[in-house]
Design an enzyme around this catalytic site. Structure first.
Site, mmCIF file in Angstrom:
data_model
loop_
_atom_site.group_PDB
_atom_site.id
_atom_site.type_symbol
_atom_site.label_atom_id
_atom_site.label_comp_id
_atom_site.label_asym_id
_atom_site.label_seq_id
_atom_site.Cartn_x
_atom_site.Cartn_y
_atom_site.Cartn_z
ATOM 1 N N HIS A 141 54.466 25.226 71.009
ATOM 2 C CA HIS A 141 53.927 23.959 71.520
ATOM 3 C C HIS A 141 53.209 23.176 70.438
ATOM 4 O O HIS A 141 52.450 22.253 70.732
ATOM 5 C CB HIS A 141 52.990 24.205 72.705
ATOM 6 C CG HIS A 141 53.548 25.151 73.724
ATOM 7 N ND1 HIS A 141 53.264 26.496 73.726
ATOM 8 C CD2 HIS A 141 54.406 24.938 74.752
ATOM 9 C CE1 HIS A 141 53.925 27.088 74.720
ATOM 10 N NE2 HIS A 141 54.623 26.166 75.358
HETATM 11 S S1 FES Z 1 51.115 26.358 70.807
HETATM 12 FE FE1 FES Z 1 51.594 27.252 72.731
HETATM 13 S S2 FES Z 1 51.828 29.353 72.253
HETATM 14 FE FE2 FES Z 1 51.285 28.448 70.360
#
Ligand code: FES
Length: 187
Positions: A141
């Site tokens: 993410h």
């Molecule tokens: S940014 Fe979501 S698990 Fe690393």
């Protein structure tokens, strides 16, 4: 007894080490080259949580080594002078999870950063030497960590935690045993 493997292509500076040992004993991690396929940590060691010794001498400047302790991934990073300086120069009042770099390494051992290897968002494994700060980048993410493992961008709420460990000599650490008087960050 130790079973160690390298993970990434030779062009990358990441290694995977998996330490195994007898129940209740200190495991010793060492490097084996080239790639070894079996990556499963020893179940007894996971259950026992035995400390693991890591020899720092084979870890080249700039390299990140991966070790399993209690079934958790840990990064051992040999930082360059530039990486240390960029970590130390940060104004911690600007950080989401404010910590000095000095609080995340052992006194006199700034070149070696030891942190858990799972993103504090949802647990993915971040990629070393990637992202805007060349610390780690989590591809799941988009969390970005600096060369001290501190969260700088993206959804992760906290820095990569520092596990309990101690220097048993100038060139060897023991993960799972805390230095006297020290306390792990976010243990
Ligand atoms: S940014 Fe979501 S698990 Fe690393």
């Amino acid at each position: 007894m130790a079973t160690i493997a390298t993970e990434a292509p030779a062009t990358r500076r990441d290694f995977l080490l998996i330490a195994t040992g007898a129940l209740g004993a200190v495991g010793t991690a060492a490097l084996i080259w080239p790639f070894v396929a079996s990556l499963a940590p020893d179940a007894e060691v996971i259950a026992a949580g035995a400390p693991v010794d890591v020899d720092l001498e084979p870890i080249q400047l700039g390299q990140i080594v991966k070790v399993f302790w209690r079934g958790k991934l840990i990064f051992v990073r040999h930082r360059t002078p530039e990486e240390i300086k960029s970590a130390e120069d940060v104004d911690i009042s600007t950080l989401r999870d404010p910590q000095t770099d000095a609080a995340r390494v052992k006194p006199g051992h700034a070149p070696f950063l030891i942190v858990y290897g799972n993103c504090t968002h949802l647990g993915c494994v971040p990629l070393g030497h990637e992202g805007a700060y060349k610390g780690w980048f989590c591809p799941c993410h988009g969390s970005v960590f600096d060369t001290s493992g501190r969260i700088r961008q993206g959804p992760a709420p906290l820095n990569l935690p520092v596990p309990p460990y101690t220097f048993v000599s100038d060139t060897k650490i023991r993960i799972g045993e805390e230095s006297r008087g020290g306390a792990p960050a976010h243990a």
